[in-house]
Design an enzyme around this catalytic site. Structure first.
Site, PDB file in Angstrom:
ATOM      1  CB  THR A  48      -3.204  -8.180   8.696  1.00 50.28           C
ATOM      2  OG1 THR A  48      -4.283  -7.849   7.797  1.00 50.28           O
ATOM      3  CG2 THR A  48      -2.776  -9.612   8.450  1.00 50.28           C
ATOM      4  CG  HIS A  96      -2.004  -1.064   1.117  1.00 48.35           C
ATOM      5  ND1 HIS A  96      -2.650  -1.594   2.205  1.00 48.35           N
ATOM      6  CD2 HIS A  96      -2.516  -1.713   0.032  1.00 48.35           C
ATOM      7  CE1 HIS A  96      -3.518  -2.518   1.808  1.00 48.35           C
ATOM      8  NE2 HIS A  96      -3.453  -2.614   0.507  1.00 48.35           N
TER       9      HIS A  96
HETATM   10  P1  NAD Z   1      -6.285  -3.443  10.798  1.00 47.61           P
HETATM   11  O1  NAD Z   1      -6.232  -2.199  11.614  1.00 47.61           O
HETATM   12  O2  NAD Z   1      -7.506  -3.712   9.995  1.00 47.61           O
HETATM   13  O3  NAD Z   1      -6.076  -4.675  11.775  1.00 47.61           O
HETATM   14  C1  NAD Z   1      -5.086  -4.628  12.762  1.00 47.61           C
HETATM   15  C2  NAD Z   1      -4.909  -6.023  13.321  1.00 47.61           C
HETATM   16  O4  NAD Z   1      -3.820  -5.939  14.227  1.00 47.61           O
HETATM   17  C3  NAD Z   1      -6.118  -6.536  14.093  1.00 47.61           C
HETATM   18  O5  NAD Z   1      -6.401  -7.868  13.697  1.00 47.61           O
HETATM   19  C4  NAD Z   1      -5.659  -6.478  15.556  1.00 47.61           C
HETATM   20  O6  NAD Z   1      -6.205  -7.537  16.333  1.00 47.61           O
HETATM   21  C5  NAD Z   1      -4.166  -6.641  15.388  1.00 47.61           C
HETATM   22  N1  NAD Z   1      -3.356  -6.097  16.478  1.00 47.61           N
HETATM   23  C6  NAD Z   1      -3.623  -5.083  17.335  1.00 47.61           C
HETATM   24  N2  NAD Z   1      -2.590  -4.915  18.176  1.00 47.61           N
HETATM   25  C7  NAD Z   1      -1.654  -5.844  17.838  1.00 47.61           C
HETATM   26  C8  NAD Z   1      -0.361  -6.168  18.334  1.00 47.61           C
HETATM   27  N3  NAD Z   1       0.195  -5.508  19.356  1.00 47.61           N
HETATM   28  N4  NAD Z   1       0.305  -7.189  17.752  1.00 47.61           N
HETATM   29  C9  NAD Z   1      -0.223  -7.886  16.708  1.00 47.61           C
HETATM   30  N5  NAD Z   1      -1.441  -7.621  16.202  1.00 47.61           N
HETATM   31  C10 NAD Z   1      -2.140  -6.606  16.769  1.00 47.61           C
HETATM   32  O7  NAD Z   1      -4.977  -3.437   9.912  1.00 47.61           O
HETATM   33  P2  NAD Z   1      -4.687  -4.075   8.501  1.00 47.61           P
HETATM   34  O8  NAD Z   1      -5.293  -5.427   8.415  1.00 47.61           O
HETATM   35  O9  NAD Z   1      -3.244  -3.898   8.291  1.00 47.61           O
HETATM   36  O10 NAD Z   1      -5.487  -3.149   7.465  1.00 47.61           O
HETATM   37  C11 NAD Z   1      -5.539  -1.716   7.601  1.00 47.61           C
HETATM   38  C12 NAD Z   1      -4.941  -0.890   6.473  1.00 47.61           C
HETATM   39  O11 NAD Z   1      -4.638   0.404   7.011  1.00 47.61           O
HETATM   40  C13 NAD Z   1      -3.636  -1.450   5.967  1.00 47.61           C
HETATM   41  O12 NAD Z   1      -3.837  -1.888   4.689  1.00 47.61           O
HETATM   42  C14 NAD Z   1      -2.623  -0.297   6.033  1.00 47.61           C
HETATM   43  O13 NAD Z   1      -2.306   0.179   4.738  1.00 47.61           O
HETATM   44  C15 NAD Z   1      -3.312   0.832   6.747  1.00 47.61           C
HETATM   45  N6  NAD Z   1      -2.617   1.207   8.014  1.00 47.61           N
HETATM   46  C16 NAD Z   1      -1.254   1.166   8.110  1.00 47.61           C
HETATM   47  C17 NAD Z   1      -0.622   1.507   9.315  1.00 47.61           C
HETATM   48  C18 NAD Z   1       0.885   1.460   9.369  1.00 47.61           C
HETATM   49  O14 NAD Z   1       1.544   1.657   8.346  1.00 47.61           O
HETATM   50  N7  NAD Z   1       1.499   1.179  10.530  1.00 47.61           N
HETATM   51  C19 NAD Z   1      -1.377   1.873  10.407  1.00 47.61           C
HETATM   52  C20 NAD Z   1      -2.780   1.925  10.295  1.00 47.61           C
HETATM   53  C21 NAD Z   1      -3.383   1.581   9.073  1.00 47.61           C
END
Ligand code: NAD
Length: 237
Positions: A176, A107
């Protein structure tokens, strides 16, 4: 141990949660107090590019100030025993800053910008510092936008990512929710992986096939002890 084996890590926002970067779905449908439609869609950019730019400038500051966590480092360490390819949905660069050498951003990468004109995928420009401004333009004169894939946009890196998943001998899905498509569909390409893991506090309820081992834990906890297990697993084969 065998360097002819390939571990593929497929990471999402939870990977960076313990580095202090908020996930997306854990916050009541809002992302850092913004509606996704207002900041992460092509329509939002057309309507209010300054607001979108400001939103990503703020995210970029948080990301630059964050540091990789123990789970990022544990994944880097796997390179001492196997080929490791990371396909990340994250727009942060914490895998790279932990030292991982093969990181593929599905992404985009917030440290880069791209043209908002018709040739968006031709070139990505490294952003020096925190800010993208109104006066930053590509050589063709179009305003620069963050190099991130917004909701409703195609995912140019998908095909390459699918080819990487196809080559996985071991697949580790981590942090994820598997709710964002087409990204979530990538796991279907890991047909050749003999070992598949999902590490997430909600691993028990996430939608993966029965042959996944579910590790219900945060990323750092889940990766703890994993190194020895994977090392033994690979040396047995
Ligand atoms: P999501 O927010 O939909 O899901 C996050 C997942 O992480 C959940 O299943 C949750 O249970 C889990 N989680 C929470 N805390 C955790 C931890 N400490 N350790 C492991 N897992 C944990 O995220 P997604 O599935 O990546 O989809 C969201 C989209 O938003 C992505 O495609 C991304 O592009 C974007 N995004 C990116 C960032 C980043 O770059 N760090 C941050 C927020 C959103």
């Amino acid at each position: 141990m065998s360097k002819t084996q390939t571990i593929v890590v497929f990471s999402g926002a939870g990977m960076s949660a313990e580095s202090g970067i908020k996930t997306f779905r854990d916050v009541d449908g809002l992302w850092e107090n913004h509606r996704v439609e207002d900041v992460a869609t092509p329509e939002a950019w057309l309507k209010n590019p300054n607001m979108v730019t400001k939103f990503y400038n703020e995210r970029r500051i948080s990301i630059i100030e964050a540091t990789p966590n123990e789970a990022h480092f544990a994944i880097t360490k796997l390179e001492s025993i196997s080929n490791v390819d990371i396909v990340t949905q994250n727009i942060d660069d914490l895998h790279e800053r932990a030292g991982s050498t093969s990181v593929h951003h599905l992404h985009g990468n917030i440290r880069y910008s791209k043209s908002s004109g018709p040739n968006q995928e031709r070139e990505y420009y490294r952003i020096d510092g925190f800010e993208l401004t109104e006066s930053d333009v590509c050589p063709e004169g179009f305003r620069l936008r963050p190099h991130v894939v917004w909701f409703g946009e195609s995912v140019p890196a998908f095909e390459n990512a699918a080819a990487i998943l196809e080559k996985a001998d071991v697949l580790i899905v981590i942090g994820t929710s598997l709710q964002v498509y087409p990204a979530a569909g990538l796991i279907d390409f890991a047909q050749n992986a003999a070992h598949k893991f999902i590490i997430d506090p909600k691993a028990d309820i996430l939608s993966v096939p029965d042959d996944y081992r579910r590790v219900s834990a945060k990323a750092t906890e889940g990766m703890l002890g994993f190194f020895d297990e994977i090392k033994n697993m690979l040396s047995d084969e």
